[in-house]
Write a protein that holds these residues in place. Sequence first.
Motif, PDB file in Angstrom:
ATOM      1  N   UNK A  39       0.831  -1.141  -0.103  1.00 16.21           N
ATOM      2  CA  UNK A  39      -0.222  -0.044   0.032  1.00 16.21           C
ATOM      3  C   UNK A  39       0.768   1.189   0.065  1.00 16.21           C
ATOM      4  N   UNK A  40       1.444   1.838  -1.019  1.00 17.61           N
ATOM      5  CA  UNK A  40       2.366   2.836  -1.283  1.00 17.61           C
ATOM      6  C   UNK A  40       1.789   4.229  -0.948  1.00 17.61           C
ATOM      7  N   UNK A  41       2.509   5.063  -0.669  1.00 18.14           N
ATOM      8  CA  UNK A  41       2.273   6.578  -0.660  1.00 18.14           C
ATOM      9  C   UNK A  41       3.164   6.945  -1.835  1.00 18.14           C
ATOM     10  N   UNK A  42       2.392   8.455  -2.344  1.00 19.03           N
ATOM     11  CA  UNK A  42       3.106   8.726  -3.694  1.00 19.03           C
ATOM     12  C   UNK A  42       4.592   8.800  -3.512  1.00 19.03           C
ATOM     13  N   UNK A  43       5.153   8.340  -5.046  1.00 16.44           N
ATOM     14  CA  UNK A  43       6.589   8.371  -5.242  1.00 16.44           C
ATOM     15  C   UNK A  43       7.307   7.310  -4.287  1.00 16.44           C
ATOM     16  N   UNK A  44       6.429   6.387  -3.795  1.00 12.56           N
ATOM     17  CA  UNK A  44       7.100   5.096  -3.221  1.00 12.56           C
ATOM     18  C   UNK A  44       7.510   4.300  -4.350  1.00 12.56           C
ATOM     19  N   UNK A  45       8.666   3.482  -3.993  1.00  8.91           N
ATOM     20  CA  UNK A  45       8.741   2.349  -5.317  1.00  8.91           C
ATOM     21  C   UNK A  45       8.921   1.075  -4.717  1.00  8.91           C
ATOM     22  N   UNK A  46       8.741  -0.097  -5.258  1.00  8.80           N
ATOM     23  CA  UNK A  46       8.893  -1.515  -5.123  1.00  8.80           C
ATOM     24  C   UNK A  46       9.879  -1.947  -6.149  1.00  8.80           C
ATOM     25  N   UNK A  47      11.020  -2.547  -5.644  1.00  9.66           N
ATOM     26  CA  UNK A  47      11.925  -3.151  -6.544  1.00  9.66           C
ATOM     27  C   UNK A  47      11.999  -4.804  -6.537  1.00  9.66           C
ATOM     28  N   UNK A 102       4.645   4.141  -7.594  1.00  8.14           N
ATOM     29  CA  UNK A 102       3.367   4.800  -7.315  1.00  8.14           C
ATOM     30  C   UNK A 102       3.463   6.094  -7.670  1.00  8.14           C
ATOM     31  N   UNK A 103       2.716   6.775  -8.491  1.00  9.27           N
ATOM     32  CA  UNK A 103       2.975   8.161  -8.843  1.00  9.27           C
ATOM     33  C   UNK A 103       1.754   8.913  -7.721  1.00  9.27           C
ATOM     34  N   UNK A 104       0.748   8.379  -7.616  1.00  9.54           N
ATOM     35  CA  UNK A 104      -0.212   8.735  -6.626  1.00  9.54           C
ATOM     36  C   UNK A 104      -1.849   8.477  -7.637  1.00  9.54           C
ATOM     37  N   UNK A 109      -9.609  12.509 -12.040  1.00  8.55           N
ATOM     38  CA  UNK A 109      -9.954  11.356 -12.616  1.00  8.55           C
ATOM     39  C   UNK A 109     -10.216  10.157 -11.638  1.00  8.55           C
ATOM     40  N   UNK A 110      -9.764  10.322 -10.455  1.00  8.19           N
ATOM     41  CA  UNK A 110      -9.948   9.466  -9.362  1.00  8.19           C
ATOM     42  C   UNK A 110      -9.060   8.274  -9.635  1.00  8.19           C
ATOM     43  N   UNK A 111      -8.218   8.089 -10.378  1.00  4.57           N
ATOM     44  CA  UNK A 111      -7.572   6.685 -10.617  1.00  4.57           C
ATOM     45  C   UNK A 111      -6.083   6.701 -10.234  1.00  4.57           C
ATOM     46  N   UNK A 112      -5.409   5.637  -9.781  1.00  2.00           N
ATOM     47  CA  UNK A 112      -4.204   5.395  -9.213  1.00  2.00           C
ATOM     48  C   UNK A 112      -3.314   5.521 -10.376  1.00  2.00           C
ATOM     49  N   UNK A 113      -1.925   6.141 -10.556  1.00  2.00           N
ATOM     50  CA  UNK A 113      -1.076   5.973 -11.545  1.00  2.00           C
ATOM     51  C   UNK A 113       0.407   5.250 -11.011  1.00  2.00           C
TER      52      UNK A 113
END
Length: 125
Positions: A39-47, A102-104, A109-113
């Motif tokens: 469950x990321x926060x904006x600008x968090x990455x998973x590698x 995760x961009x945010x 438009x309400x979608x996750x990017x």
Amino acid sequence: MNETLESTVNQAVLRGNKFNEYTIKEPVDQEYYDGEIWNPVPNESLVGIYVDCLSDVGKFNQRMYVIDGDRLDGKYDKIFGCTSLDRQMKEIEKGTIIEIKYIGKNQEKGYHEYKISRLRKQENQ
């Protein structure tokens, strides 16, 4: 193939799984379900290494992507699919080391990017 398994496969075909990634999990594969939902926060990455894509998971029948990251507990990270993520992940081969950023949430438009980067194919694939 036992009758229940065959029925599951037939249902997948009837639903028209357009990504052809329907994965049937045997009891031995339950470790794919152990771990944490990312469950990321904006600008968090998973590698990590893209391990698998599970179909029809949860109450909304979403895809779930299984990533083998660098967790100290040895469990997998999992992320539920969404339109942005599904479109990008269909181009990624299993076994590829990826970064999911995760961009945010798009406020208009309400979608996750998400943005996915291919880092490299796992060497022993």
